[in-house]
Scaffold this active site. Sequence first.
Site, PDB file in Angstrom:
ATOM      1  N   CYS A  86       0.840  -1.202   0.000  1.00 13.53           N
ATOM      2  CA  CYS A  86       0.000   0.000   0.000  1.00 13.53           C
ATOM      3  C   CYS A  86       0.879   1.258   0.000  1.00 13.53           C
ATOM      4  CB  CYS A  86      -0.971  -0.054   1.175  1.00 13.53           C
ATOM      5  SG  CYS A  86      -2.349   1.082   1.018  1.00 13.53           S
ATOM      6  N   HIS A 203      -3.552  -5.663   1.045  1.00 13.79           N
ATOM      7  CA  HIS A 203      -2.873  -5.876   2.333  1.00 13.79           C
ATOM      8  C   HIS A 203      -2.794  -7.363   2.699  1.00 13.79           C
ATOM      9  CE1 HIS A 203      -2.472  -1.719   3.800  1.00 13.79           C
ATOM     10  NE2 HIS A 203      -3.538  -1.485   3.062  1.00 13.79           N
ATOM     11  N   GLU A 205      -0.937  -8.668   4.902  1.00 12.06           N
ATOM     12  CA  GLU A 205      -0.770  -8.820   6.362  1.00 12.06           C
ATOM     13  C   GLU A 205      -2.101  -8.770   7.103  1.00 12.06           C
ATOM     14  OE1 GLU A 205      -0.594  -6.048   4.800  1.00 12.06           O
ATOM     15  OE2 GLU A 205      -0.926  -4.318   6.092  1.00 12.06           O
TER      16      GLU A 205
END
Lengths: 229, 80
Positions: A86, A203, A205
């Site tokens: 990002c 994302h 994560e």
Amino acid sequence: MKFGVIVFPGSNCDHDCYHAAKHIYGGDTSYIWHKETKLDSLDCIIVPGGFSYGDYLRPGAVAKGSPVMNEVVKFADSGGLVIGICNGFQVLTESRLLPGVLMRNRDLKFICEDVTLRVENVDTPFTGSYEEGEVVTMPIAHADGNYFADPDTLKELEDNGRVVFRYSTPDGRITGEANPNGSLSNIAGIVNKAGNVMGLMPHPERALEEILGPIGGRGLFDSILKAAG
Amino acid sequence: MKAKVFVTLKNGVLDPQGKAAHGSLERAGYSFIKDIRIGKVIEIELDDMDRTEAEDRLAEICEKLLANTVMENYRVEIDG
């Protein structure tokens, strides 16, 4: 496996990345403050999401001048694994570690939603654990994710399998409707020429634990661990 | 010494902000507008120096930070 998570003023996904690397994957993980001019030996650097320096001027533009970025560039040049997520992707393009630029979303809106992505190239250290053409789900959360590059650069990326993730329909078709932000060729993630630096807008994560939702990011972290031995 | 830097999107780069402003003006009845592109003006105060040197040094900071030449052009105007 040693991870370093860069922290700029305004980073806000640094804790998520730290949590993923340390608690979910058991990596020896440390935060790296943006003023650092010396890095410990690391296997993988994560440039996390957020709003480094308030996105002033352009997202990632001020961060590229941070002292730590000189070290990140050196680390990348020596073959170390670097992943920008990002805002981290924006920092890597601004730093010219990756080509192109992330512009304001086509519809000018901040988009926060789960998207489906097609894995385009599994022959990278970041995607080796996925299947070619696999469709995975991860969230996006950005206002500036509209990937742009000049036609020569785009051709270079396409011809060399450097587009790693594309926004797709759940059944893996690359369509205009599946493109949330106007990115050229539905590009969601790319790698550098050497293959050791990756940037993506979604994302991974945030997509690792079933209790929180989709788990499409697992393959990415699995791949990094496998690649770094 | 003062200067202005104009940062504009390159031709062919989509400008959703310009499109939105254009659409808004059209809805307000201003039908004579053909296109709008939105850029930035950066006002800079700098040490006095030779004009050519100022142009060179300002171009350098544009390349380095103020513009992203993947999508933007820049033009430097030195006051006076």
